[in-house]
Design an enzyme around this catalytic site. Structure first.
Site, PDB file in Angstrom:
ATOM      1  N   CYS A 256       0.541  -0.936  -0.122  1.00  0.00           N
ATOM      2  CA  CYS A 256       0.449   0.023   0.500  1.00  0.00           C
ATOM      3  C   CYS A 256       0.719   0.994   0.069  1.00  0.00           C
ATOM      4  O   CYS A 256       1.572   1.765   0.785  1.00  0.00           O
ATOM      5  CB  CYS A 256      -1.150  -0.092   0.921  1.00  0.00           C
ATOM      6  SG  CYS A 256      -2.182   1.944   1.645  1.00  0.00           S
TER       7      CYS A 256
ATOM      8  N   CYS B 135      -0.052   4.267   2.361  1.00  0.00           N
ATOM      9  CA  CYS B 135       0.364   3.941   3.460  1.00  0.00           C
ATOM     10  C   CYS B 135       1.507   3.585   4.385  1.00  0.00           C
ATOM     11  O   CYS B 135       1.932   4.613   5.117  1.00  0.00           O
ATOM     12  CB  CYS B 135      -0.569   2.208   4.194  1.00  0.00           C
ATOM     13  SG  CYS B 135      -2.817   1.949   3.502  1.00  0.00           S
TER      14      CYS B 135
END
EC number: 1.11.1.28
Length: 185
Positions: free
Chosen positions: A132, A135
């Site tokens: 991700c 993230c």
């Protein structure tokens, strides 16, 4: 022989570099012992290889790092949820989704057993494994602003990479039939 040493020995010959790297990344460096093993636990949980997770957890706990182990497990579980959700929002890129509230509980991030910066570091490692980008960027920013330097972040991601490689090597060895299942005991 420690649980991780037994696991290293069980890695197939094709993963000799992983075997050596696993030993190297779990020693010294810019991370504290708790950070190193919390990252290892989060990474092993994110890599989803039971024997690896069992060995890493046993090793962390044998070193008295129960809080780091618990935060590592919490980080992996939360990132399993968040990485899917935020990766979707990032990949689609539509403002409408970005403006919608996530409405996902993440209370553990506010109540770590170690420290907020350490839990974010463990989350960064799991997010790197889960792929991700949004993230990873967010956790890296929080970690650095929380006082953990870039060298420590780099060490954490190296641990995540090697733990992930060990999980792949163990699974490949099991599928190939060249090695018996590994036990952390």
């Amino acid at each position: 022989m420690s649980p991780v040493d037994r696991l290293r020995e069980a890695l197939p010959d094709a993963a000799r570099d992983v075997r050596l790297n696993l030993q190297a990344v779990l020693q010294g460096g810019a991370l504290t012992e708790g950070q190193r093993w919390g990252v290892a636990v989060a990474s092993a949980a994110a890599a989803r290889q039971p024997a690896l997770l069992s060995a890493v957890l046993a090793e962390a706990r044998s070193r008295g790092l129960d809080s780091a182990a618990e935060d590592g497990l919490a980080a992996a579980a939360l990132m399993a949820m968040n990485n899917v959700y935020y990766r979707f929002r990032h990949m689609v890129g539509k403002p409408g989704y970005t403006e919608m509230p996530a409405r996902l509980r993440m209370g553990r991030l506010a109540q770590p057993a170690t420290s907020r910066a350490d839990l974010e570091l463990f989350s960064l490692a799991a997010s790197a494994i889960n792929g991700c980008e949004a993230c990873v960027r967010t956790h890296e920013d929080v970690v650095v602003k929380g006082g953990i330097g870039e060298e420590a972040v780099h060490d954490a991601v190296r641990i995540a990479a090697v733990i992930h490689a060990a999980a792949v090597a163990l699974e490949a060895g099991e599928v190939a039939g060249g090695h018996e299942a590994v036990s952390a005991a």
